[in-house]
Motif scaffolding. Structure first.
Motif, PDB file in Angstrom:
ATOM      1  N   PRO A   1      26.703  38.037  38.084  1.00  0.00           N
ATOM      2  CA  PRO A   1      26.416  37.597  39.454  1.00  0.00           C
ATOM      3  C   PRO A   1      27.691  37.169  40.173  1.00  0.00           C
ATOM      4  O   PRO A   1      28.559  36.516  39.596  1.00  0.00           O
ATOM      5  CB  PRO A   1      25.471  36.405  39.245  1.00  0.00           C
ATOM      6  CG  PRO A   1      24.824  36.658  37.924  1.00  0.00           C
ATOM      7  CD  PRO A   1      25.883  37.313  37.090  1.00  0.00           C
ATOM      8  N   GLY A   2      27.820  37.566  41.430  1.00  0.00           N
ATOM      9  CA  GLY A   2      28.996  37.210  42.203  1.00  0.00           C
ATOM     10  C   GLY A   2      30.197  38.089  41.954  1.00  0.00           C
ATOM     11  O   GLY A   2      31.300  37.784  42.418  1.00  0.00           O
ATOM     12  N   ALA A   3      30.022  39.214  41.264  1.00  0.00           N
ATOM     13  CA  ALA A   3      31.133  40.119  40.975  1.00  0.00           C
ATOM     14  C   ALA A   3      31.434  41.013  42.172  1.00  0.00           C
ATOM     15  O   ALA A   3      30.570  41.275  43.018  1.00  0.00           O
ATOM     16  CB  ALA A   3      30.814  40.979  39.758  1.00  0.00           C
ATOM     17  N   LEU A   4      32.679  41.483  42.226  1.00  0.00           N
ATOM     18  CA  LEU A   4      33.082  42.511  43.182  1.00  0.00           C
ATOM     19  C   LEU A   4      33.169  43.821  42.416  1.00  0.00           C
ATOM     20  O   LEU A   4      34.043  44.003  41.568  1.00  0.00           O
ATOM     21  CB  LEU A   4      34.440  42.166  43.799  1.00  0.00           C
ATOM     22  CG  LEU A   4      35.046  43.220  44.745  1.00  0.00           C
ATOM     23  CD1 LEU A   4      34.119  43.489  45.930  1.00  0.00           C
ATOM     24  CD2 LEU A   4      36.421  42.769  45.228  1.00  0.00           C
ATOM     25  N   VAL A   5      32.234  44.741  42.708  1.00  0.00           N
ATOM     26  CA  VAL A   5      32.139  46.005  41.988  1.00  0.00           C
ATOM     27  C   VAL A   5      32.575  47.130  42.922  1.00  0.00           C
ATOM     28  O   VAL A   5      32.007  47.303  43.999  1.00  0.00           O
ATOM     29  CB  VAL A   5      30.706  46.273  41.491  1.00  0.00           C
ATOM     30  CG1 VAL A   5      30.653  47.555  40.673  1.00  0.00           C
ATOM     31  CG2 VAL A   5      30.178  45.084  40.686  1.00  0.00           C
ATOM     32  N   ALA A   6      33.600  47.873  42.515  1.00  0.00           N
ATOM     33  CA  ALA A   6      34.115  48.974  43.322  1.00  0.00           C
ATOM     34  C   ALA A   6      33.695  50.297  42.701  1.00  0.00           C
ATOM     35  O   ALA A   6      33.971  50.561  41.528  1.00  0.00           O
ATOM     36  CB  ALA A   6      35.634  48.896  43.418  1.00  0.00           C
TER      37      ALA A   6
ATOM     38  N   ASP B   1      41.659  43.734  41.165  1.00  0.00           N
ATOM     39  CA  ASP B   1      40.802  42.651  40.697  1.00  0.00           C
ATOM     40  C   ASP B   1      39.312  43.009  40.710  1.00  0.00           C
ATOM     41  O   ASP B   1      38.472  42.172  40.344  1.00  0.00           O
ATOM     42  CB  ASP B   1      41.025  41.388  41.524  1.00  0.00           C
ATOM     43  CG  ASP B   1      40.724  41.596  43.002  1.00  0.00           C
ATOM     44  OD1 ASP B   1      40.732  42.763  43.463  1.00  0.00           O
ATOM     45  OD2 ASP B   1      40.480  40.601  43.708  1.00  0.00           O
ATOM     46  N   ALA B   2      38.967  44.217  41.128  1.00  0.00           N
ATOM     47  CA  ALA B   2      37.550  44.617  41.177  1.00  0.00           C
ATOM     48  C   ALA B   2      37.115  45.217  39.848  1.00  0.00           C
ATOM     49  O   ALA B   2      37.922  45.778  39.103  1.00  0.00           O
ATOM     50  CB  ALA B   2      37.324  45.617  42.310  1.00  0.00           C
ATOM     51  N   LEU B   3      35.828  45.096  39.566  1.00  0.00           N
ATOM     52  CA  LEU B   3      35.235  45.797  38.429  1.00  0.00           C
ATOM     53  C   LEU B   3      35.014  47.242  38.852  1.00  0.00           C
ATOM     54  O   LEU B   3      34.271  47.522  39.790  1.00  0.00           O
ATOM     55  CB  LEU B   3      33.900  45.146  38.059  1.00  0.00           C
ATOM     56  CG  LEU B   3      33.075  45.855  36.977  1.00  0.00           C
ATOM     57  CD1 LEU B   3      33.835  45.891  35.659  1.00  0.00           C
ATOM     58  CD2 LEU B   3      31.728  45.172  36.809  1.00  0.00           C
ATOM     59  N   ARG B   4      35.670  48.181  38.176  1.00  0.00           N
ATOM     60  CA  ARG B   4      35.641  49.571  38.604  1.00  0.00           C
ATOM     61  C   ARG B   4      34.526  50.363  37.922  1.00  0.00           C
ATOM     62  O   ARG B   4      34.352  50.288  36.716  1.00  0.00           O
ATOM     63  CB  ARG B   4      36.982  50.237  38.305  1.00  0.00           C
ATOM     64  CG  ARG B   4      38.152  49.597  39.031  1.00  0.00           C
ATOM     65  CD  ARG B   4      39.414  50.392  38.844  1.00  0.00           C
ATOM     66  NE  ARG B   4      40.535  49.746  39.513  1.00  0.00           N
ATOM     67  CZ  ARG B   4      41.685  50.325  39.786  1.00  0.00           C
ATOM     68  NH1 ARG B   4      41.870  51.594  39.443  1.00  0.00           N
ATOM     69  NH2 ARG B   4      42.653  49.674  40.383  1.00  0.00           N
ATOM     70  N   VAL B   5      33.821  51.133  38.745  1.00  0.00           N
ATOM     71  CA  VAL B   5      32.811  52.067  38.263  1.00  0.00           C
ATOM     72  C   VAL B   5      33.153  53.411  38.879  1.00  0.00           C
ATOM     73  O   VAL B   5      33.425  53.489  40.087  1.00  0.00           O
ATOM     74  CB  VAL B   5      31.392  51.645  38.689  1.00  0.00           C
ATOM     75  CG1 VAL B   5      30.366  52.670  38.235  1.00  0.00           C
ATOM     76  CG2 VAL B   5      31.053  50.271  38.134  1.00  0.00           C
TER      77      VAL B   5
END
Length: 267
Positions: free
Chosen positions: A34-39, A224-228
Motif C-alpha cells: 500500500p502506498g507504493a509508486l508502481v511504474a 525509486d519506482a517499483l517497475r513492472v
C-alpha cells in the motif's frame, strides 16, 4: 487531503489479457505494498494501458490472478472499481477540450455527490453541501498541485489552453476527488520536457506519501519506482532481423491492444 485514503496493495501473478487477435499482455507479475509508486514500462503497443485498466477493474483479465486492496480479479471487478480512480487515459477518460477547468470540477463534484453520497448527505441544506463540495475540490487541487490563479483565465481557462503538465494535474485532481485507494495514470511522461517529467513524478510521489497507491504507465520509470514491464523479452533475434521482428511485433501488439480497448468500451 483531509483524510487520505489508505493505499491498496496490488499483487498479480502470470496475469494476462487476451483479445480477439491475441494477447494484449501476458505473464505480468506485480507485488506492491500500500502506498507504493508502481511504474508500468514497455514500448507503445505492448499492452501497458490494458494492464492499467485490468488492474483497476475496467477490463476483465483472461489468465492468472491479481488482487487489489483485498479484492480478487477478475471476480470482483466492481469492488476494485470502487476503490480505484483513473487519471487521463486516452479513449477512456479524457478531458473535454471544450470544457473549462471550473466546468470539469463542478461536473465531477456533482457526480460524486450523486453516486457516492448517502441519502442523509443529500438532505443536508444546500449551502452546507456546496461548502463541502468546494472543500473537496480545494483539497484535490492542492494534492494535485494545481493553482487555479496561475492559469491564463483562472478557473475559466479552457482545457485546450492548458499546458500538458497542467492538464495532467487537473486530471489527477479530478481523480483524487473520490479519495481512491489506488490512482492509475496513463502516459505520465508523454510530451513532457525533462524538467516537466521530474515535476510529474514528484506529483505522484507526493500522492503516495499521503497513503494512496499509484500505478503509472510510462516510457521510462524513475529509479525509486517499483517497475513492472509489459515488454516481451523472449525474442532473441539480432541485427537487421531483430529490427524487422520488433516492428512486426509492435504492429501486432498495437492491434491487439486496440481490440482489447474496444472490448472494454463495449462492456
Amino acid at each position: 487531503m483531509d483524510s487520505p485514503a489508505h493505499g491498496a496493495a496490488v499483487s498479480a501473478d502470470d496475469f494476462g489479457l487476451k483479445g480477439p487477435r491475441g494477447w494484449a499482455f501476458r505473464g505480468v507479475r506485480v507485488e506492491a505494498e500500500p502506498g507504493a509508486l508502481v511504474a508500468v514500462e514497455g514500448p507503445s503497443g505492448s499492452g501497458r494501458t490494458c494492464l492499467l485498466l485490468a488492474l483497476t477493474g475496467r477490463m476483465r483479465s483472461t489468465e492468472g490472478r491479481a488482487e487489489v486492496g483485498g479484492h480478487h480479479l477478475p471476480e470482483e471487478l466492481a469492488a476494485v472499481r470502487r476503490i480505484s480512480a483513473l487519471g487521463p487515459v486516452t479513449g477512456v477518460n479524457e478531458l473535454d477540450p471544450a470544457f473549462t477547468v471550473a466546468e470539469h470540477l463542478r461536473e465531477r463534484a456533482l457526480l460524486r455527490r450523486r453516486y457516492d453520497g448517502s441519502l442523509r448527505a443529500l438532505l443536508r441544506p444546500r449551502a452546507v453541501r456546496a461548502a463541502e463540495a468546494q472543500a473537496g475540490i480545494d483539497a484535490a487541487l492542492d494534492a494535485a498541485g494545481l493553482d487555479l490563479a496561475t492559469l491564463p483565465k483562472g478557473p475559466r481557462t479552457s482545457v485546450r489552453d492548458l499546458e500538458r503538465l497542467e492538464a495532467l494535474r487537473l486530471s489527477v485532481g479530478l481523480a483524487l476527488m473520490s479519495r481512491p485507494r489506488l490512482l492509475a495514470v496513463d502516459d505520465v511522461d508523454m510530451k513532457l520536457s525533462d524538467a516537466e517529467r521530474a515535476l510529474a513524478w514528484e506529483l505522484l510521489r507526493s500522492i503516495t506519501r499521503e497513503g494512496t497507491t499509484v500505478l503509472a504507465v510510462c516510457s521510462e520509470a524513475p529509479d525509486d519506482a517499483l517497475r513492472v514491464t509489459t515488454a516481451d523479452d523472449t525474442d532473441n533475434s539480432t541485427g537487421a532481423d531483430a529490427d524487422v521482428a520488433a516492428k512486426s511485433t509492435t504492429d501486432n501488439e498495437e492491434k491487439r491492444a486496440d481490440d482489447a480497448l474496444a472490448e472494454a468500451g463495449r462492456a
